[in-house]
Design an enzyme around this catalytic site. Sequence first.
Site, PDB file in Angstrom:
ATOM      1  N   HIS A 124       0.872  -1.178   0.000  1.00  0.00           N
ATOM      2  CA  HIS A 124       0.000   0.000   0.000  1.00  0.00           C
ATOM      3  C   HIS A 124       0.915   1.237   0.000  1.00  0.00           C
ATOM      4  O   HIS A 124       0.885   2.049   0.913  1.00  0.00           O
ATOM      5  CB  HIS A 124      -0.946  -0.040   1.205  1.00  0.00           C
ATOM      6  CG  HIS A 124      -2.205   0.767   1.046  1.00  0.00           C
ATOM      7  ND1 HIS A 124      -3.474   0.221   1.135  1.00  0.00           N
ATOM      8  CD2 HIS A 124      -2.399   2.074   0.785  1.00  0.00           C
ATOM      9  CE1 HIS A 124      -4.389   1.175   0.957  1.00  0.00           C
ATOM     10  NE2 HIS A 124      -3.761   2.315   0.752  1.00  0.00           N
ATOM     11  N   ASN A 290     -11.739  -0.431  -5.615  1.00  0.00           N
ATOM     12  CA  ASN A 290     -11.803   0.744  -4.743  1.00  0.00           C
ATOM     13  C   ASN A 290     -12.508   1.843  -5.515  1.00  0.00           C
ATOM     14  O   ASN A 290     -12.085   2.193  -6.628  1.00  0.00           O
ATOM     15  CB  ASN A 290     -10.392   1.250  -4.386  1.00  0.00           C
ATOM     16  CG  ASN A 290      -9.610   0.273  -3.519  1.00  0.00           C
ATOM     17  OD1 ASN A 290     -10.072  -0.828  -3.217  1.00  0.00           O
ATOM     18  ND2 ASN A 290      -8.412   0.674  -3.126  1.00  0.00           N
TER      19      ASN A 290
HETATM   20  C1  FCB Z   1      -7.401   5.515  -1.559  1.00  0.00           C
HETATM   21  C2  FCB Z   1      -6.240   4.905  -0.796  1.00  0.00           C
HETATM   22  C3  FCB Z   1      -6.443   4.893   0.688  1.00  0.00           C
HETATM   23  C4  FCB Z   1      -7.072   6.176   1.181  1.00  0.00           C
HETATM   24  C5  FCB Z   1      -8.320   6.485   0.393  1.00  0.00           C
HETATM   25  C6  FCB Z   1      -9.048   7.718   0.852  1.00  0.00           C
HETATM   26  O1  FCB Z   1      -6.954   5.975  -2.793  1.00  0.00           O
HETATM   27  O2  FCB Z   1      -6.038   3.577  -1.219  1.00  0.00           O
HETATM   28  O3  FCB Z   1      -5.194   4.666   1.300  1.00  0.00           O
HETATM   29  O4  FCB Z   1      -6.162   7.197   1.115  1.00  0.00           O
HETATM   30  O5  FCB Z   1      -7.991   6.629  -0.958  1.00  0.00           O
END
Ligand code: FCB
Length: 443
Positions: A124, A290
């Site tokens: 990450h 995501n």
């Molecule tokens: C995503 C990231 C996460 C967080 C969210 C708000 O892009 O993966 O770590 O910062 O946004």
Amino acid sequence: MTSAPMPEFPAGFRWGVSTSAYQIEGAVTADGRGPSIWDTFAHSPGRIVDGSTGDEACDHYHRYAEDVGLLAGLGVSAYRFSIAWPRIQPTGAGPANPAGLDFYDRLVDALLAAGVDPVATLFHWDLPQALEDAGGWLNRDSADRFAEYADLVAARLGDRVKLWITLNEPFIHMSLGHGMGVHAPGRMLLFDAFPVAHHQLLGHGLAVSALRARGTAPVAIANNYSPVRLAGETDADRAAGAAYDALHNRLFTDPLLGRGYPEELGFDPAVVRAGDLDVIAAPVDVLGVNYYNPTGIRAPAEEDSPLPFEIVPLDGYPRTAFDWPVAPDGLRELLLQLHHRYGDALPPIQITESGCAYDDEPDADGRVPDPDRIAYLDGHLRAVHEAMAAGVPVTGYFVWSLLDNWEWAEGFTKRFGLVHVDYATQRRTPKSSYAWFRDLVRR
Ligand code: FCB
């Protein structure tokens, strides 16, 4: 927010929350951890809006037992966390640092004891600084280093982790970190950042086989997606929309699902060696999605624009404290688009991040009401349900995030948690969305 009852999700649907290592752990020099590119970046003047760093963050490294208690109270079936590569390999190479592995060993056992499935992300964004010094993801060698690191982690945790996620949002790491320079490592290469895409994907593919060799847990990758909303009706606007869609939504998914890179991006193929695309297309068990918001796109206003599109604000939506539009219909649209685009090649999807930032603070009674977050989650879950009813295979949903945390270049100014964190005292206070999500999960 509609008052209609939330439709039922199938039995076995995975309910979870997500975090990442650098955003919550703190303890950046504890137990032999080496520096990562985010330590370097956060400590560089002017990079983070409030001048803060992740040195302490939520102090989760020391308070993980309390945080597992919050997960147990929430009743989620899964917790997505990330492993800090520089805790495992302080310089990004060589044998594992046992004390670093011990931390995640304790965390995984605590989760299992609380009845929560550990879902571990391997990368990450916190690349060991020593690897960056050798070229980072611009250097093909980083892909091999990543697979070696995956093997070390899986050798220790592979008997208990329930789902592996290799990379988090390789698109954001490439674009914000290497294209625009607003995230670590702060490079501004625009389209010359393409090798960062390829080497991350190669690392992913090599890690998939390392993880398979060490156990039976399913393997995923978590991509960021954003459906395009055209802010114009000319052919040039449509071409700009297609270019942005190829870059944001297809660059990482087309090759993963066996289609190679989108041709229209016209990237220099010199970095792609024979056999690489087969490694990258190794089957995954789950596609992590995501989603935060759609993106408004039109043709660039300037003729000599370095980009083939222009990003424009989207009107007509409520906005979060990040100024991101709240558009649950974008999540439904994106899920349907993935389904139609990839057909049978699409593995089951889990929403690995979905959430919003608001300026939540305790009231006079010490409670933290966050009705906007409840409305946000309610709307997005209904959108997921609608996509499922239309045939899209979605098997889980993780809220970003369990805790308010250190939001990258925004420092401590954006609160995404179901749980409020007072950074001066590290006191955790569940917000009203925590109780709402708990009641939903219970049902
Ligand atoms: C995503 C990231 C996460 C967080 C969210 C708000 O892009 O993966 O770590 O910062 O946004």
